[in-house]
Write an enzyme that holds these catalytic residues in place. Sequence first.
Site, PDB file in Angstrom:
ATOM      1  CG  HIS A 311      46.723  35.535  44.818  1.00  0.00           C
ATOM      2  ND1 HIS A 311      46.447  34.840  45.972  1.00  0.00           N
ATOM      3  CD2 HIS A 311      47.917  35.069  44.388  1.00  0.00           C
ATOM      4  CE1 HIS A 311      47.428  33.988  46.227  1.00  0.00           C
ATOM      5  NE2 HIS A 311      48.345  34.122  45.281  1.00  0.00           N
ATOM      6  CG  ASN A 342      40.389  36.771  48.466  1.00  0.00           C
ATOM      7  OD1 ASN A 342      40.720  36.800  47.300  1.00  0.00           O
ATOM      8  ND2 ASN A 342      40.951  35.945  49.357  1.00  0.00           N
TER       9      ASN A 342
END
Length: 473
Positions: A311, A342
């Site tokens: 994201h 991440n």
Amino acid sequence: MKLFSNASVAVLTSALVLLSCSQQDDLLIDNSLAIADNELTISGKIDVPTHFYDNHGVHKHKNTKTSKASGFIETFESAVKGSYAAGTIDLTATTGIWFLDDALAGSLANDRKYGNKSIRIRNTGTLLMDFDMDNGAESISIRHAVYGTNGNSTWKLVLSYDQGVTWYDVGATVTSNQTTLNTVTFDVNDTQPVRYGVVKLTGGSNRINIDNVEIVVSSAGNDPTTDSNITFGNPSDAASDANNYFLDKPDFSLSYNNSDGTANWVSWHLSSAWLGDVPRCNCFRTDQDLPSSFYKAAKSHYTNSGFDRGHLCASADRNGTEDSNRNTYYMTNVAPQAPDNNRRSWAYFENYLRSLTDEGMELYIVAGVVGTGGTGSNGAANTINNGKINVPDSFWKVALILPNGGNDIGRVTTSTRVIAINVPNDQAISTDWAQFITTVDDIENLTGYDLFENIPDGIEAVIEAVTDGGPSI
């Protein structure tokens, strides 16, 4: 707000006679004439600060707000008026009745607009509210551009305190000379019932488009709010180019790169007003808002690639409602991210920024990717999905931090905290996000973007050169 008497300014008292001339205007419009029944008499001038912004400018409200009590953005999407003849449009579902003369609701390709419609005005036409803001208003922002390739025109904001009987000029005269919607904001600071309007002054048959009229009502205290996701500007001037394509979602705004199959950058506002306890939906999905000719990534395109669906706007930054959280799972908000990036340093930085909202802060965040080539759990790669999705060299993020409040651009000073990080898209990197702190200037030099273009240049130059001494995890 200072109201000048007629004696103090020579040009205060004037009369604008509103009439339409015969002008064939595309196939949508017939040849009928529209002549106003009454004159709009300007009885004075009100001096207010007027601010001009490029691109999408200052949106102080989330786009879904449509309340006269708390302020609104009128997008004119439900407006129906195909003639320049004087008449009204009923938008009571969102705001109220609007009066148009020598103006219509335009939906042609040449109409500059955010959605499907905007208001088109010609000659000395008008767009006037036929309803009052009962509690006054703090500011009014208007997006404007020229229609098609028409020449320059000027226009004014006007207001009335007596239900449209008497009108006053407000702030500076505005020149529309761009084919991209720009923003002008008037700090009206009205505390009594008031209505506003737009009066076109010059340019003759040249037409202008008006869209996203936003009125902000002063709120008590410094409660957290859900503000615009692009308050400080459009970093790459994203518009319709395939590799710099602008998408405006309710929960973030972004620039999409069709050649890379990912966003260039994603921009969003963060405060405790956006947050709640809605669980992650884990519902990755193709973004159908992209043009039909564009490449559209799917969840399966990342399967077994060795890279996470990373994201840019964090899922946990939008857990106030189910819809809000689902929106972060559009694949346009995702890029191939090394798992150690991440799940460690990037995630820890996300957590730190969210923790600041518990201290009464609001943040404006822009995150993006740059370069080609990263190392995932399967080793190094330049692309995934048979070359259709670029693997970035690094992930970067900048955050501008303010106490909760209003007039956010005006509150930025040379002491405002800004944090910038640039994290290599590799495995086995440090878990301490502070090890990747850099400056906004460095990010701008790397990307070519202007990340806070709506901040005055003198202030912007100072805060973008600072290396934050942020805490380690």
